[in-house]
Each structure stands twice: as structure tokens, then as C-alpha cells.
Design an enzyme around this catalytic site. Structure first.
Site, mmCIF file in Angstrom:
data_model
loop_
_atom_site.group_PDB
_atom_site.id
_atom_site.type_symbol
_atom_site.label_atom_id
_atom_site.label_comp_id
_atom_site.label_asym_id
_atom_site.label_seq_id
_atom_site.Cartn_x
_atom_site.Cartn_y
_atom_site.Cartn_z
ATOM 1 N N CYS A 353 -4.071 4.502 1.491
ATOM 2 C CA CYS A 353 -4.075 5.936 1.175
ATOM 3 C C CYS A 353 -2.693 6.535 0.913
ATOM 4 O O CYS A 353 -2.560 7.351 -0.015
ATOM 5 C CB CYS A 353 -4.840 6.725 2.232
ATOM 6 S SG CYS A 353 -4.599 6.198 3.924
ATOM 7 N N ARG A 382 -3.474 -6.077 9.151
ATOM 8 C CA ARG A 382 -3.518 -5.413 10.447
ATOM 9 C C ARG A 382 -3.306 -6.444 11.553
ATOM 10 O O ARG A 382 -3.921 -7.513 11.541
ATOM 11 C CB ARG A 382 -4.832 -4.660 10.629
ATOM 12 C CG ARG A 382 -4.980 -3.572 9.575
ATOM 13 C CD ARG A 382 -6.196 -2.721 9.741
ATOM 14 N NE ARG A 382 -6.286 -1.750 8.648
ATOM 15 C CZ ARG A 382 -7.303 -0.929 8.451
ATOM 16 N NH1 ARG A 382 -8.336 -0.966 9.278
ATOM 17 N NH2 ARG A 382 -7.298 -0.084 7.438
ATOM 18 N N GLN A 400 -9.749 -4.227 0.963
ATOM 19 C CA GLN A 400 -10.653 -3.080 1.005
ATOM 20 C C GLN A 400 -11.036 -2.649 -0.400
ATOM 21 O O GLN A 400 -10.209 -2.671 -1.310
ATOM 22 C CB GLN A 400 -9.980 -1.899 1.709
ATOM 23 C CG GLN A 400 -9.778 -2.086 3.192
ATOM 24 C CD GLN A 400 -9.212 -0.826 3.823
ATOM 25 O OE1 GLN A 400 -8.242 -0.257 3.343
ATOM 26 N NE2 GLN A 400 -9.822 -0.386 4.902
ATOM 27 N N ASP A 402 -11.240 0.286 -1.705
ATOM 28 C CA ASP A 402 -10.752 1.557 -1.195
ATOM 29 C C ASP A 402 -10.714 2.606 -2.292
ATOM 30 O O ASP A 402 -10.202 2.345 -3.390
ATOM 31 C CB ASP A 402 -9.342 1.347 -0.646
ATOM 32 C CG ASP A 402 -9.032 2.244 0.523
ATOM 33 O OD1 ASP A 402 -9.917 3.007 0.929
ATOM 34 O OD2 ASP A 402 -7.901 2.166 1.039
ATOM 35 N N HIS A 404 -9.946 6.945 -3.017
ATOM 36 C CA HIS A 404 -9.513 8.255 -2.548
ATOM 37 C C HIS A 404 -9.805 9.264 -3.639
ATOM 38 O O HIS A 404 -9.419 9.076 -4.795
ATOM 39 C CB HIS A 404 -8.039 8.231 -2.171
ATOM 40 C CG HIS A 404 -7.757 7.342 -1.006
ATOM 41 N ND1 HIS A 404 -7.400 6.017 -1.168
ATOM 42 C CD2 HIS A 404 -7.852 7.558 0.335
ATOM 43 C CE1 HIS A 404 -7.260 5.468 0.030
ATOM 44 N NE2 HIS A 404 -7.528 6.382 0.955
ATOM 45 N N LYS A 485 -15.431 11.755 9.997
ATOM 46 C CA LYS A 485 -15.970 10.791 9.034
ATOM 47 C C LYS A 485 -17.453 10.565 9.271
ATOM 48 O O LYS A 485 -17.976 10.763 10.364
ATOM 49 C CB LYS A 485 -15.229 9.455 9.113
ATOM 50 C CG LYS A 485 -15.485 8.670 10.395
ATOM 51 C CD LYS A 485 -14.769 7.332 10.374
ATOM 52 C CE LYS A 485 -14.993 6.567 11.683
ATOM 53 N NZ LYS A 485 -14.293 5.271 11.713
ATOM 54 N N HIS A 531 -11.459 10.066 1.818
ATOM 55 C CA HIS A 531 -11.228 8.626 1.946
ATOM 56 C C HIS A 531 -12.590 7.929 1.929
ATOM 57 O O HIS A 531 -13.517 8.372 2.612
ATOM 58 C CB HIS A 531 -10.548 8.288 3.271
ATOM 59 C CG HIS A 531 -9.251 8.982 3.511
ATOM 60 N ND1 HIS A 531 -8.051 8.318 3.541
ATOM 61 C CD2 HIS A 531 -8.965 10.286 3.755
ATOM 62 C CE1 HIS A 531 -7.085 9.183 3.805
ATOM 63 N NE2 HIS A 531 -7.620 10.389 3.943
#
Length: 658
Positions: A353, A382, A400, A402, A404, A485, A531
Site C-alpha cells: 500500500c 513477513r 498478494q 493486492d 488499492h 475491515k 485496501h
């Protein structure tokens, strides 16, 4: 004799009773053998508890969540007693109930063997049959230290009474309450058989344990810290009936057959080599095909929904994560920094992000561009502790899907609705259909931004979630530090729940990055940020699908969609021609031209879970046909080649399971 008035609540209803002082909770529920404890003013009590005037006493059934925890914790005590009867030198750690079972930690000279576990389970059965009574005693710190002088780990727990709980939550009172010891007393003589520091409650006697089994043992650090001694942990399970125990064991056996790590090896899909490191997978060619098809379909659907693809690097200067707040709130989940460029810290990125924010901010933005949907297959890293790394489902490096989304305040609700609908429909395309939603709200100790902004964001997300008509479960305090979320929880083919997609609403990162767009009236406005990770990670979603389908992937995802099996060598070229035609249509078809007999070839490809086998002998070759063999062993003969190719193409295109 004095009397007290109490209210008794059970599954059948509520009633007021006048009973003699000293009457136990067990006596109040004497006619209901499913009640194994009581709840009074929100606290769980043993059935030996004597209600006071005005108490509301609620029966706790053994099959309830609290009842199961009491059953399992009581069984953990029986296991610990059995261990110390067989291994007198063993020192006690902690023994909490956990999901579907319990464990207890022990300090012993040598790890337990499978034979040891069998002996411990046999001794537990003896203790269970003795009908020992669980009896609670309130003790002072000094008395507890004197009684447990030979138990160093219990002495440590006494020293932290009232401090933060360990991971057991069952061996010492937390929050300044009474310190208690539970005695296991002989049913006939009342003599002490065993004791443990514990806040309880427990079952009345060991005979109230209907069914249990020891599962396995493992090493575990005392209180979860690598700085502490390594103990031996024995896991077990306990259930309200032998039938429920059997059903659970059958479920575990099925889950073991579906374990993605096992299937990944058997089907030659992926591996996690020691030479690379824990939590870091490599995909083999067949696994690479499944992953590519998953990604390609997702990419196509995102393009149809108006997403734009971006790419970002794997590492960045630490200043970026200072700006985003991740170094304040997420540093322990990140890899240590690398010292580059004259002492400048660089970090492997744990999420995408902040970089997407920089893409948004690379030039001026107009309201006409919004909503702007940025999408990336972004690999992140991670630093998961070794104890929680688990195949592809909990990895240290993963990709991911991912996205946005940057939109105006006015677009926010509609965009969230479209996003959640898109997420659910795409998951359905991959074969997951049983969902419920979870709404994670603010952690009072870990958040940025104003309370008003959080309240607005939470209200909008709740309305969007309710619109889907799916069950909605609250998750108080479960949100990330920047916003609430919605999590999509999906149940697989054997009923397990997996957290899949997340949709997070964020007013705070646009503020921290000073993101702006030009509104219709020429003013500068702050966008809202959404997100959204659909798979969560490709690796984890790969594992979930592998276990959901037990390795028998639907034809559109199968690495080999059909394999040609010649009855004899004379039929190989005919099948190779068929396979070549299939490949021109984008189908993944191979021919087994090995020297193995036909039946062995069939068994081999059944084990590889190939959706279709195309069998050809003289009759088919002379007639220009093929025979279809399906996964279930059924067969369809004499299908013209063009029809067979069309049938394969249709099954793949429509993404059906066979």
C-alpha cells in the site's frame, strides 16, 4: 436451617427456587446430566459452588463452548497426573484447553516416544475410571509456594499472579483474583491423589470425561519465549461422547489426506527446500501451471472490472514505512533492515500500500479519474516466527493479489459494495460457495485517526456487509491500525473455515501521505482509500484450493487436463495427433508412451488426479473415435475426435468440476 432464593436457568427455561443454604449448583441441576458447571454473574463455577441469596445460576452444558473447555481442561489435568505417575521426575508447565482439544507442557529429560503416549493414555483411562473428585481450594501465595516447592514453573506463575495472562489462561488467576489449587481426590477415601495450581472450574469427577485420545507430542518453549527452557508438549482431544470423538478423528484423517504439503509432494506441485529457508516455497512446473492459470483468470476479471495493473519493487527505504506508520505498528512482523547507501536502512516490503500511494501521488489527480483502482501481484515478506510457519498457508514470502482503490467520499459506499460483490463472485468462480462475513472494528489500544472517522468507516462497512445477505459476525478490536475491515470467511469441502478476502476502509493513510485530487469545484480534496486483497496471498489460496479439492483440481485448473493412454504401441501416434489438436485449442493434453501396461498407466494417472483419460485401441483408431475415462472410473466409448475435443474445451471453459 436458613434458606436462599435463587433463579435457576437451563435450556428448558428459567425458574425461581427457594432452597436450603448450602445447596450446591450440582443439586440445582441434578436432573440434567449434561450440565457440568454453572455460570453465576458471568463467572464460571464448579457444581460444588453454593449459591447465595439472589444468585442467578445458569447451567453450563458439556457440549457448549464453555462446557467443552472445562471438559478439555479437566482432561489435561488427568493427563498431567498420568504423566507424573509414570514419570515422577516430570515438572509441570501449563495445560490449557485449545480448539478441539488440550495440551500440557512438561519438563522431562527425554522427549516422549509414541510408546510413552500409549502408556500415558492407558494410565489416563485408569484415572478416569477411578472417579476422582476435582476439589477447589483457595490458597495464599506463601502456602502455594510451600506446596509446590518442587514445581519451578508453577512457582513462576505464582510470581506473576495478576499480570498478563500466559497463553493458557487457565493455570493462574489473572487480574488480581484468588489463587487456587485443585486437588484430585480419591472417590472412596477422599485422599489426595494429585494437585495443580489452577483457577478452574472443572468437571465434578474424572468419570464425567466421556471420551478422549492423545494425539501427538512436540517441543515448545516455556511461555512461548525462545529465551526460556524447551519443554515437551503433549496434545490431546476430548469430546462429550465416543461418537463425537470418532467423528473428530475421522475428520482429522480426511484433513490429513488433504494436507496441501502432502499433496504438493505427491503431485509434484511445490516444495520448500531447506537450502532456501522456512516459509519460502518454489513452485514446480505442474504447480506453476495451476498458479499461472489462477493468476491469468484473476487478471482477466480485474481488467473487466476496470482495475489498472502496477508493479513495485521488493525493497524500499525505511522512511517510507515510517511515513505509513508500519515501523510504529508492524516492525516485529518485518525483516530486519539492510544497511545500504551510507547507512540508509532498506526493508523488504511487508505490504504494497505505501508504494501504491506513491503511484497515486506521482502526478496531479482529478476527480474525473476516480475511482482509481490499482492492482498488483506484489510479492511481500513477513518475518513469521518459525513456530507459526506452515507450508503455503503461513509463509514468510508470498504474493498478494493486492488492490488499492482511491475514490471520493460520495463514491465510497457504492465502490465498497461493488468491491465486495466482485470479491465474492470471483471466489465462487474458483469453486468456493459457502461464506460468512466478519466485521473487524477498532482496537482501542492500536489505531490512528479520530474516533469520528472510525465510526463513519465502520458504519459504512457494516451497511455494505449487510447488503450481501450473508451472516455477519463481529470481531471487536480486530482491525488494522488504519481502518476497519470486512473479512470473507469461506468454508471448504469438509467444513473448515478459511479467512479469504479482506476489504479495508482507510481515511488515515491518505492523510499521512497527503494525497489529494482536484474536485469539480477546483478545490483540493482528500481521497478515501480502500485496501483489498482477494486471495489474501496466491500461495495460501493455492493451498486452500488444493485441500478443498483434495488435489483433484477442476479441469480448468488441472496441470494436465487429459492424458492419452494407448492400448498398444500402434495407437501412440494416433493419440499424439489428438493431443496436438487439443494443444492448438489451448488444452493441456499429454500422451503416456511409456512401456508400462495400460492398467498401470491408468492407476498412475488416477493417483495424479488427472481429470480425463483418453483411451484408444484398434476399434477407436479405425473409427476415428476415442474413449473417455473419468475420475470416478466410469467410461464413455466411441466419441468422435472432434466431439471429444469440443467436450474437453467446453468443460474447461465453463470451469465445472468432474
Amino acid at each position: 436451617m436458613s434458606e436462599v432464593r435463587v433463579t435457576v436457568r437451563s435450556a428448558s427455561g428459567s425458574e425461581e427456587r427457594t432452597v436450603s443454604a448450602g445447596t450446591t449448583a450440582g443439586a440445582l441441576f441434578a436432573d440434567d446430566r449434561t450440565v457440568i458447571a454453572a455460570r453465576v454473574a458471568g463467572e464460571l463455577k464448579d457444581l460444588s459452588y453454593e449459591p447465595a441469596e439472589g444468585d442467578v445460576v445458569e447451567g453450563v452444558e458439556i457440549s457448549s463452548e464453555d462446557g467443552l473447555n472445562i471438559l478439555r481442561h479437566s482432561t489435561a489435568h488427568v493427563m498431567a497426573q498420568a504423566v507424573q505417575e509414570l514419570f515422577p521426575e516430570a515438572k509441570l508447565g501449563i495445560g490449557p484447553p485449545v480448539r478441539d482439544g488440550f495440551y500440557y507442557d512438561f519438563d522431562v529429560e527425554k522427549p516422549f516416544t509414541p510408546e510413552d503416549l500409549k502408556a500415558i493414555e492407558k494410565k489416563m483411562q485408569e484415572i478416569q475410571k477411578r472417579g476422582q473428585r476435582f476439589s477447589r481450594r483457595v490458597v495464599t501465595d506463601e502456602a502455594a509456594r510451600e506446596e509446590l516447592a518442587d514445581e519451578p514453573y508453577k512457582l513462576e506463575l505464582i510470581g506473576i499472579k495478576g499480570a498478563a495472562s500466559t497463553d493458557d489462561g487457565a493455570n493462574v488467576e489473572v487480574g488480581g483474583g484468588e489463587l487456587t489449587i485443585y486437588d484430585n481426590l480419591d472417590a472412596k477415601t477422599g485422599e489426595l491423589c494429585w494437585k495443580d495450581l489452577c483457577r478452574g472450574p472443572h468437571l465434578p469427577t474424572t468419570r464425567n470425561i466421556p471420551a478422549f485420545k492423545l494425539m501427538r507430542n512436540a517441543a515448545a518453549y516455556w511461555r512461548g519465549s525462545e529465551k526460556n527452557p524447551m519443554l515437551q508438549r503433549i496434545y490431546g482431544t476430548a469430546w462429550p461422547s465416543k461418537e463425537e470423538l470418532k467423528a473428530h478423528l475421522d475428520f482429522l484423517a480426511e484433513a490429513e489426506k488433504r494436507d496441501h504439503r502432502k499433496l504438493g509432494n505427491e503431485l509434484d506441485l511445490f516444495s520448500i527446500p531447506d537450502e532456501i529457508g522456512s516459509g519460502l516455497a518454489v513452485f514446480h512446473p505442474k504447480g506453476g501451471i495451476i498458479r499461472r492459470v489462477m493468476e491469468d483468470y484473476s487478471r482477466r476479471r480485474h481488467e473487466e472490472e476496470g482495475y489498472e495493473f502496477v508493479y513495485s519493487p521488493h525493497a524500499t527505504k525505511g522512511k517510507l514505512f515510517e511515513k505509513s506508520g508500519h515501523l510504529d505498528w508492524y516492525a516485529e512482523g518485518m525483516y530486519p533492515p539492510m544497511q545500504l547507501d551510507e547507512g540508509v536502512d532498506y526493508y523488504l516490503k511487508p505490504m504494497n500500500c505505501p508504494m501504491h500511494n506513491l503511484i497515486f501521488d506521482a502526478r496531479g489527480r482529478s476527480y474525473r479519474e476516480l475511482p482509481l483502482r490499482l492492482f498488483e501481484f506484489g510479492t511481500v515478506y513477513r518475518y513469521e516466527k518459525s513456530g507459526v510457519v506452515h507450508g503455503l498457508t503461513r509463509a514468510r514470502g508470498f504474493t498478494q493479489d493486492d488492490a488499492h482503490i482511491y475514490c471520493t467520499r460520495e463514491q465510497m459506499a457504492d465502490e465498497l459494495d461493488k468491491t465486495l460483490t466482485f470479491v465474492l463472485n470471483l471466489l465462487r468462480d474458483y469453486g468456493l460457495t459457502d461464506f460468512y462475513l466478519e466485521l473487524s472494528t477498532k482496537d482501542p489500544e492500536k489505531y490512528v485517526g479520530s474516533d469520528e472517522v472510525w465510526e463513519e468507516a465502520t458504519a459504512v462497512l457494516q451497511a455494505v456487509a449487510e447488503k450481501q445477505g450473508l451472516p455477519l459476525t463481529p470481531d471487536p478490536g480486530g482491525a488494522a491500525f488504519y481502518g476497519p475491515k470486512i473479512s470473507v470467511q469461506a468454508r471448504d469441502a469438509i467444513g473448515r473455515t478459511w479467512q479469504m478476502s479482506t476489504v479495508q476502509l482507510d481515511f488515515n493513510l491518505p492523510e499521512r501521505f497527503d494525497l489529494e485530487y482536484t474536485a469539480a469545484d477546483g478545490s483540493r480534496q482528500r481521497p478515501v482509500m480502500i485496501h483489498r486483497a482477494l486471495f489474501g496471498s496466491i500461495e495460501r489460496f493455492f493451498a486452500v484450493l488444493l485441500e478443498h479439492y483434495a488435489g483433484a483440481m477442476p479441469p480448468w485448473l488441472a496441470p494436465v487436463q487429459a492424458v492419452g493412454i494407448p492400448i498398444g504401441d500402434a495407437h501412440i501416434d494416433y493419440l499424439r495427433e489428438f493431443a496436438a489438436e487439443a494443444r492448438k485449442k489451448g488444452l493441456r493434453v499429454e500422451v503416456d508412451a511409456s512401456s508400462d501396461r495400460m492398467q498401470k498407466k491408468i492407476r498412475t494417472h488416477q493417483k495424479q488426479k488427472v481429470p480425463f483419460m483418453i483411451i484408444v485401441g484398434d476399434e477407436d483408431m479405425n473409427a476415428g473415435t476415442v474413449s473417455f475415462r473419468y475420475r470416478d472410473g466410469s467410461q464413455e466409448n466411441g466419441i468422435p475426435r472432434d466431439q471429444a475435443l469440443a467436450k474437453l474445451a467446453e468443460v474447461v471453459e465453463t470451469r465445472v468440476q468432474v
